[in-house]
Design an enzyme around this catalytic site. Structure first.
Site, short mmCIF file in Angstrom:
data_model
loop_
_atom_site.label_atom_id
_atom_site.label_comp_id
_atom_site.label_asym_id
_atom_site.label_seq_id
_atom_site.Cartn_x
_atom_site.Cartn_y
_atom_site.Cartn_z
N HIS A 1 0.89 -1.23 0.00
CA HIS A 1 -0.07 -0.09 -0.16
C HIS A 1 0.72 1.33 0.01
O HIS A 1 0.67 2.11 -0.81
CB HIS A 1 -1.13 0.03 1.43
CG HIS A 1 -1.76 -1.10 1.39
ND1 HIS A 1 -1.98 -2.04 2.29
CD2 HIS A 1 -2.70 -1.68 0.39
CE1 HIS A 1 -2.97 -2.84 2.04
NE2 HIS A 1 -3.26 -2.58 0.98
N LYS B 1 -20.59 -2.74 12.40
CA LYS B 1 -20.73 -3.93 11.96
C LYS B 1 -19.11 -4.44 11.19
O LYS B 1 -18.56 -4.87 10.51
CB LYS B 1 -21.48 -4.61 10.69
CG LYS B 1 -21.48 -3.69 9.56
CD LYS B 1 -22.60 -4.05 8.51
CE LYS B 1 -22.94 -3.02 7.74
NZ LYS B 1 -23.64 -3.15 6.66
N ARG C 1 -2.60 -6.30 -8.31
CA ARG C 1 -1.49 -7.29 -8.17
C ARG C 1 -1.54 -8.17 -9.19
O ARG C 1 -0.57 -9.10 -9.42
CB ARG C 1 -1.59 -7.89 -6.68
CG ARG C 1 -1.12 -7.08 -5.55
CD ARG C 1 -1.68 -7.52 -4.17
NE ARG C 1 -3.08 -7.55 -4.12
CZ ARG C 1 -3.73 -7.51 -3.03
NH1 ARG C 1 -2.99 -7.99 -1.86
NH2 ARG C 1 -4.88 -7.63 -3.08
N SER D 1 -2.76 -8.58 2.90
CA SER D 1 -3.32 -8.27 4.32
C SER D 1 -3.64 -9.34 5.07
O SER D 1 -3.58 -9.78 6.02
CB SER D 1 -4.43 -6.95 4.20
OG SER D 1 -3.82 -5.85 3.66
P1 ADP Z 1 -9.97 -3.81 -0.14
O1 ADP Z 1 -10.54 -4.26 1.06
O2 ADP Z 1 -10.62 -2.52 -0.74
O3 ADP Z 1 -9.60 -4.83 -1.12
P2 ADP Z 1 -7.28 -3.41 0.80
O4 ADP Z 1 -6.90 -2.80 1.98
O5 ADP Z 1 -7.03 -5.07 0.61
O6 ADP Z 1 -8.65 -3.03 0.28
O7 ADP Z 1 -6.57 -2.79 -0.47
C1 ADP Z 1 -6.29 -1.64 -0.99
C2 ADP Z 1 -6.05 -1.14 -2.43
O8 ADP Z 1 -4.49 -1.53 -2.23
C3 ADP Z 1 -6.71 -2.11 -3.36
O9 ADP Z 1 -6.56 -1.46 -4.70
C4 ADP Z 1 -5.73 -3.47 -3.39
O10 ADP Z 1 -5.57 -4.05 -4.66
C5 ADP Z 1 -4.34 -2.57 -3.14
N1 ADP Z 1 -3.27 -3.64 -2.70
C6 ADP Z 1 -3.32 -4.75 -1.77
N2 ADP Z 1 -2.40 -5.10 -1.53
C7 ADP Z 1 -1.45 -4.52 -2.21
C8 ADP Z 1 0.19 -4.63 -2.40
N3 ADP Z 1 0.79 -5.74 -1.89
N4 ADP Z 1 0.67 -3.91 -3.51
C9 ADP Z 1 0.04 -2.96 -4.02
N5 ADP Z 1 -1.37 -2.79 -4.12
C10 ADP Z 1 -1.87 -3.54 -2.90
#
Ligand code: ADP
Length: 151
Positions: free
Chosen positions: A18, A42, A92, A130
């Site tokens: 991120h 929730k 990704r 995550s």
């Molecule tokens: P959501 O619950 O909306 O999927 P995330 O917190 O998982 O939210 O991810 C937010 C954004 O970051 C999304 O666009 C996701 O594709 C991107 N993202 C998640 N992990 C990575 C990563 N390792 N590298 C780059 N972008 C990522």
């Protein structure tokens, strides 16, 4: 006109992947609002939202153009309130693409002037996920190398 982008997500937790998207996004936008979608009624988060806000703010403490907020409404509505005309997202793999494609189409149906902008993940972070970090943390594994801050 100032280019403001929302970077929405659950960020449970916010990872180095991120962080990479945000820092690269700074080359495109004047301001980025990292927006944690969160509904207190929730919530089934693993990491407390207040902790995550604090950690992300500390990570970008030296970047005045990066803000951190929480929200519990339509992402597009929240974007409008902050005069953000762009949604920044990371891609990704093809699974991300399939999901992001439909969200972006719906957002544009709802708000024609809201553009989604996708950055392809840097290869060194593409495997950071995550939900796997939550699993490792739950069983007391060391997750520090995946995060841009210490827990
Ligand atoms: P959501 O619950 O909306 O999927 P995330 O917190 O998982 O939210 O991810 C937010 C954004 O970051 C999304 O666009 C996701 O594709 C991107 N993202 C998640 N992990 C990575 C990563 N390792 N590298 C780059 N972008 C990522």
């Amino acid at each position: 006109m100032k280019r403001v982008a929302l970077f929405p997500g659950s960020f449970d937790p916010f990872t180095k992947g991120h962080e990479d998207i945000v820092l690269r996004g700074l080359n495109l936008f004047d301001e980025i609002i990292i927006s944690i979608g969160y509904n207190s009624a929730k919530s089934n988060r693993y990491f407390e939202v207040t902790l995550m806000v604090e950690k992300i703010r500390a990570t970008f403490a030296h970047y005045p153009s990066i803000k951190v907020e929480t929200y519990a409404e339509l992402t597009a509505e929240f974007a409008k309130k902050h005069n953000a005309n762009y949604l920044l997202r990371g891609l990704r793999n093809t699974t991300d693409f399939e999901y992001e494609n439909s969200i972006a189409q719906i957002n544009r149906k709802l708000y024609a002037d809201l553009e989604s902008v996708f950055l392809i993940t840097s290869p060194e972070f593409a495997w950071i996920n995550s939900s796997i970090i939550r699993e490792v943390h739950k069983y007391k594994g060391d997750v520090s190398q995946f995060l841009p801050y210490s827990l």
